[in-house]
Motif scaffolding. Structure first.
Motif, PDB file in Angstrom:
ATOM      1  N   PRO A   1       0.806  -1.225   0.000  1.00 56.65           N
ATOM      2  CA  PRO A   1       0.000   0.000   0.000  1.00 56.65           C
ATOM      3  C   PRO A   1       0.843   1.282   0.000  1.00 56.65           C
ATOM      4  N   GLU A   2       2.098   1.181   0.466  1.00 52.73           N
ATOM      5  CA  GLU A   2       2.961   2.380   0.484  1.00 52.73           C
ATOM      6  C   GLU A   2       3.371   2.819  -0.924  1.00 52.73           C
ATOM      7  N   ASN A   3       3.275   1.902  -1.898  1.00 56.15           N
ATOM      8  CA  ASN A   3       3.696   2.223  -3.268  1.00 56.15           C
ATOM      9  C   ASN A   3       2.522   2.687  -4.119  1.00 56.15           C
ATOM     10  N   ASP A   4       2.831   3.535  -5.118  1.00 54.48           N
ATOM     11  CA  ASP A   4       1.783   3.884  -6.083  1.00 54.48           C
ATOM     12  C   ASP A   4       1.481   2.654  -6.947  1.00 54.48           C
ATOM     13  N   TYR A   5       0.396   2.738  -7.707  1.00 57.17           N
ATOM     14  CA  TYR A   5      -0.061   1.548  -8.437  1.00 57.17           C
ATOM     15  C   TYR A   5       0.997   1.030  -9.417  1.00 57.17           C
ATOM     16  N   ILE A   6       1.650   1.937 -10.134  1.00 60.09           N
ATOM     17  CA  ILE A   6       2.662   1.517 -11.121  1.00 60.09           C
ATOM     18  C   ILE A   6       3.773   0.723 -10.425  1.00 60.09           C
ATOM     19  N   SER A   7       4.220   1.211  -9.271  1.00 59.80           N
ATOM     20  CA  SER A   7       5.275   0.495  -8.533  1.00 59.80           C
ATOM     21  C   SER A   7       4.782  -0.856  -8.018  1.00 59.80           C
ATOM     22  N   GLN A   8       3.515  -0.909  -7.642  1.00 58.67           N
ATOM     23  CA  GLN A   8       2.953  -2.177  -7.170  1.00 58.67           C
ATOM     24  C   GLN A   8       2.982  -3.247  -8.270  1.00 58.67           C
ATOM     25  N   THR A   9       2.791  -2.796  -9.510  1.00 58.15           N
ATOM     26  CA  THR A   9       2.684  -3.776 -10.617  1.00 58.15           C
ATOM     27  C   THR A   9       4.034  -4.393 -10.999  1.00 58.15           C
ATOM     28  N   ILE A  10       5.133  -3.877 -10.456  1.00 58.22           N
ATOM     29  CA  ILE A  10       6.448  -4.437 -10.804  1.00 58.22           C
ATOM     30  C   ILE A  10       6.484  -5.935 -10.501  1.00 58.22           C
ATOM     31  N   THR A  11       5.872  -6.332  -9.376  1.00 50.74           N
ATOM     32  CA  THR A  11       5.918  -7.759  -9.013  1.00 50.74           C
ATOM     33  C   THR A  11       4.595  -8.482  -9.314  1.00 50.74           C
ATOM     34  N   HIS A  12       3.839  -7.964 -10.271  1.00 53.97           N
ATOM     35  CA  HIS A  12       2.587  -8.644 -10.611  1.00 53.97           C
ATOM     36  C   HIS A  12       2.810  -9.847 -11.527  1.00 53.97           C
ATOM     37  N   ARG A  13       3.479  -9.631 -12.660  1.00 51.08           N
ATOM     38  CA  ARG A  13       3.588 -10.710 -13.651  1.00 51.08           C
ATOM     39  C   ARG A  13       5.039 -11.005 -14.009  1.00 51.08           C
ATOM     40  N   LEU A  14       5.419 -12.253 -13.883  1.00 53.50           N
ATOM     41  CA  LEU A  14       6.755 -12.687 -14.284  1.00 53.50           C
ATOM     42  C   LEU A  14       6.965 -12.396 -15.772  1.00 53.50           C
ATOM     43  N   TYR A  15       8.096 -11.765 -16.109  1.00 52.82           N
ATOM     44  CA  TYR A  15       8.427 -11.392 -17.500  1.00 52.82           C
ATOM     45  C   TYR A  15       7.313 -10.559 -18.134  1.00 52.82           C
ATOM     46  N   ASP A  16       6.970  -9.471 -17.468  1.00 55.25           N
ATOM     47  CA  ASP A  16       5.927  -8.578 -17.977  1.00 55.25           C
ATOM     48  C   ASP A  16       6.271  -8.131 -19.393  1.00 55.25           C
ATOM     49  N   ALA A  17       5.249  -8.031 -20.236  1.00 55.63           N
ATOM     50  CA  ALA A  17       5.481  -7.677 -21.646  1.00 55.63           C
ATOM     51  C   ALA A  17       5.849  -6.203 -21.829  1.00 55.63           C
ATOM     52  N   ASN A  18       5.519  -5.363 -20.842  1.00 57.24           N
ATOM     53  CA  ASN A  18       5.863  -3.945 -20.940  1.00 57.24           C
ATOM     54  C   ASN A  18       7.360  -3.765 -20.654  1.00 57.24           C
ATOM     55  N   VAL A  19       8.061  -3.119 -21.589  1.00 61.74           N
ATOM     56  CA  VAL A  19       9.526  -3.030 -21.488  1.00 61.74           C
ATOM     57  C   VAL A  19       9.971  -2.329 -20.206  1.00 61.74           C
ATOM     58  N   ALA A  20       9.338  -1.209 -19.872  1.00 66.29           N
ATOM     59  CA  ALA A  20       9.743  -0.462 -18.678  1.00 66.29           C
ATOM     60  C   ALA A  20       9.513  -1.303 -17.422  1.00 66.29           C
ATOM     61  N   THR A  21       8.395  -2.028 -17.386  1.00 69.10           N
ATOM     62  CA  THR A  21       8.116  -2.882 -16.223  1.00 69.10           C
ATOM     63  C   THR A  21       9.178  -3.978 -16.107  1.00 69.10           C
ATOM     64  N   LYS A  22       9.541  -4.534 -17.250  1.00 73.54           N
ATOM     65  CA  LYS A  22      10.542  -5.608 -17.246  1.00 73.54           C
ATOM     66  C   LYS A  22      11.888  -5.097 -16.722  1.00 73.54           C
ATOM     67  N   VAL A  23      12.297  -3.907 -17.177  1.00 74.37           N
ATOM     68  CA  VAL A  23      13.548  -3.322 -16.680  1.00 74.37           C
ATOM     69  C   VAL A  23      13.449  -3.086 -15.170  1.00 74.37           C
ATOM     70  N   ALA A  24      12.285  -2.622 -14.730  1.00 69.63           N
ATOM     71  CA  ALA A  24      12.069  -2.418 -13.285  1.00 69.63           C
ATOM     72  C   ALA A  24      12.195  -3.746 -12.523  1.00 69.63           C
ATOM     73  N   GLN A  25      11.706  -4.829 -13.129  1.00 71.72           N
ATOM     74  CA  GLN A  25      11.822  -6.148 -12.498  1.00 71.72           C
ATOM     75  C   GLN A  25      13.292  -6.562 -12.364  1.00 71.72           C
ATOM     76  N   PHE A  26      14.075  -6.253 -13.396  1.00 80.75           N
ATOM     77  CA  PHE A  26      15.503  -6.584 -13.360  1.00 80.75           C
ATOM     78  C   PHE A  26      16.212  -5.772 -12.262  1.00 80.75           C
ATOM     79  N   ILE A  27      15.810  -4.502 -12.119  1.00 76.07           N
ATOM     80  CA  ILE A  27      16.395  -3.654 -11.067  1.00 76.07           C
ATOM     81  C   ILE A  27      16.014  -4.215  -9.688  1.00 76.07           C
ATOM     82  N   LEU A  28      14.756  -4.621  -9.570  1.00 80.71           N
ATOM     83  CA  LEU A  28      14.285  -5.171  -8.294  1.00 80.71           C
ATOM     84  C   LEU A  28      15.091  -6.416  -7.908  1.00 80.71           C
ATOM     85  N   LEU A  29      15.263  -7.331  -8.874  1.00 83.88           N
ATOM     86  CA  LEU A  29      16.004  -8.559  -8.562  1.00 83.88           C
ATOM     87  C   LEU A  29      17.458  -8.247  -8.210  1.00 83.88           C
ATOM     88  N   GLY A  30      18.112  -7.410  -9.043  1.00 76.57           N
ATOM     89  CA  GLY A  30      19.544  -7.148  -8.858  1.00 76.57           C
ATOM     90  C   GLY A  30      19.835  -6.217  -7.702  1.00 76.57           C
TER      91      GLY A  30
END
Length: 550
Positions: free
Chosen positions: A133-162
């Motif tokens: 709940p502390e995150n805005d909706y866009i930030s919440q969606t980073i961990t919604h779908r594995l290998y998200d098709a949206n490029v920016a989301t995918k890069v965000a996922q890589f940043i999150l993991l690393g």
């Protein structure tokens, strides 16, 4: 439990005392935890199970995907429907750890969850979530779908993991000797570590990298300006990044960066090691690339009753058990498709991720031979297909759907949905022949055949990935001999593989099953024996310590 000065909660074996943090986008530890898509996850799951069995000082770092990869359901006409359903896991512990990292110049809150070793018999696994709940909706969606098709989301996922994973390790106070990246998704951790250790040499001392991609085009690349804008480089300017990574064009190649930041890298089969060294040999400053062949966890996958019957030389029980396993799996076929398969009939299974180069539908390229094989009453055959295409890989989805439509014309052909760990095991038990026909040399490892052999299926494959290290043709499986693929067009390669496959099926494999079952049984046993130690992930987990970590 105190997660602030974390140690692995069991006595570690001395030879595995070195602390390791193992980063992966996906882990297939057990069916109830749906945070994986395919082979990479199956491998990581088996690695964690073996690390636990061997009492290694290793923790997994991954992401808690709210909707998993996707749920494979059907449209009205039986074709594939992609659905996303929320997952809840009461067996995960909240570590109480919450921290922020920068994504897109914006602080994002991260929470860490914990899979305790005794839950599924795996090394400790920490999973990151931004669905707070502390995150805005866009930030919440980073961990919604594995290998998200949206490029920016995918890069965000890589940043999150690393970056997120490396920061979590600091929050835990774990201080690993080795950061092991399973594929390059987590290479942003190198930029975090650079801030921490203040020197590239220090980062190199700690970083090792496993590559799973046998072709350059398959390696993840993203616009370097987009990565920069999204805070991928932890405050470094693009010029500094170029200088550090040697990447001069505008595409940031994650694997190339990993090969330059790691002190050592490995391919995932002997063949893939060669392919990788060849592929990267013209690039300067990359680390040595060795190979450790992938493996799967025998204790989790193997049918112990078949192994016991084999050890007791009890052929009656051995055959009876295989028939029982087929019958049980055919209940799923009947439930999903309304077709009743016969456990006495030779059953061919093709089941894995749907991707173009894997040629799921190869047998249908020659409909005349396909029909003839399916129509035989003297030596009948049943075929099952299953697997998940990437949700926006439309050619793969249409390949899947074409097979669904085709299957409606035959009572001995079925296409199943829901190919995850549970169904995977059942289909390996259902298979007499585990068919694997990728275009050589595009399969880095292709581990599904290992677990098939552990369940009494005979591998029939093109000579790719782990297969050259395993199959002794006619003794423990069947292999399509390599042609001069390098000088063939794709069409010629497909044609050669197709005709050779049918020649072998018609003249050798099918007659053997029906006319010389004692020989067939011996081939099954040889495969079960040969896969048992050489391709059990305990061997692999040991080799990582022996070759990569020391």
């Amino acid at each position: 439990m105190n997660f602030r000065s974390y140690n692995v909660p069991y006595q570690c074996d001395e030879q595995y005392a070195k602390k390791v943090a193992y980063f992966s986008m996906e882990f297939a530890v057990h069916q109830p935890l749906k945070i994986y898509s395919g082979g990479l996850g199956f491998l990581a799951g088996s690695h964690l199970r073996s690390a636990y069995e061997l009492r290694q000082n290793l923790i997994g770092i991954g992401i808690l995907w709210k909707y998993g990869y996707y749920d494979q359901t059907r449209n009205q006409d039986q074709t594939l429907q992609v659905t996303f359903m929320e997952k809840n896991y009461s067996f995960l512990q909240d570590t109480g750890i919450k921290f922020q990292i920068m994504i897109h110049d914006h602080p994002v809150w991260i929470k860490a969850y914990y899979l305790a070793p005794e839950t599924f018999n795996s090394a400790p696994l920490f999973l990151l979530s931004t669905d707070l709940p502390e995150n805005d909706y866009i930030s919440q969606t980073i961990t919604h779908r594995l290998y998200d098709a949206n490029v920016a989301t995918k890069v965000a996922q890589f940043i999150l993991l690393g970056v997120g994973g490396a920061k979590l390790i600091d929050e835990l106070g774990f201080n690993p000797d080795v950061y092991h990246l399973n594929e390059a998704h987590g290479i942003s951790s190198a930029f975090y570590l650079l801030n921490k250790f203040k020197s590239v040499e220090k980062v190199k001392e700690h970083l090792v990298f496993t590559t799973h991609t046998p072709e350059e085009a398959g390696n993840e690349k993203h616009d370097i300006y987009l990565c920069h804008k999204m805070s991928y480089f932890c405050g470094l300017s693009i010029d500094e990044v170029r200088k550090l990574t040697g990447i001069t064009d505008d595409q940031f190649n994650h694997s190339l960066a990993a090969l330059r930041f790691a002190r050592k890298a490995n391919g995932v089969s002997a063949l893939h090691g060669n392919v990788s060294r060849e592929m990267w040999k013209n690039y300067e400053g990359i680390c040595p690339i060795t190979s450790i062949t992938n493996a799967q966890n025998w204790r989790y996958w193997a049918d112990k009753q078949m192994y016991k019957a084999m050890e007791d030389n009890d052929d009656y029980s051995f055959d009876d058990r295989k028939k029982h396993l087929k019958k049980r799996a055919f209940e799923i076929v009947a439930d999903q498709t309304g077709k009743v398969f016969d456990p006495n009939v030779l059953t061919i299974v093709w089941a894995r991720r749907f991707a173009g180069y894997k040629r799921a539908d190869m047998l249908t390229y020659d409909m005349e031979r396909f029909e003839k094989m399916l129509a035989s009453t003297a030596q009948p055959v049943q075929i099952i297909w299953a697997g998940k295409p990437y949700p926006v890989d439309y050619p793969a989805i249409s390949q899947f759907n074409n097979l669904v439509h085709l299957s409606k014309n035959y009572k001995n052909v079925a296409v199943l949905i829901g190919y995850e760990l549970g169904l995977s095991k059942r289909l390996k038990q259902a298979a007499d022949i585990w068919l694997n026909n990728p275009r050589v040399p595009r399969e880095a490892s292709g581990t599904s055949g290992m677990t098939a052999a552990m369940n009494g299926a005979v591998n029939f494959s093109t000579d790719d990935g782990w297969i050259p290290e395993f199959i002794d043709h006619g003794h423990n499986g069947f292999v399509i001999p390599k042609a001069d693929y390098e000088n063939m067009t794709t069409h010629d390669q497909d044609e050669y593989d197709l005709n050779t496959a049918y020649d072998m099926l018609e003249n050798t494999i099918i007659p053997l099953y029906y006319n010389q079952f004692d020989t067939w049984r011996q081939i099954i046993k040889n495969g079960m024996r040969d896969v048992r130690f050489q391709f059990d992930s305990n061997r692999m987990a040991h080799e990582y310590y022996d070759i990569m970590y020391k």
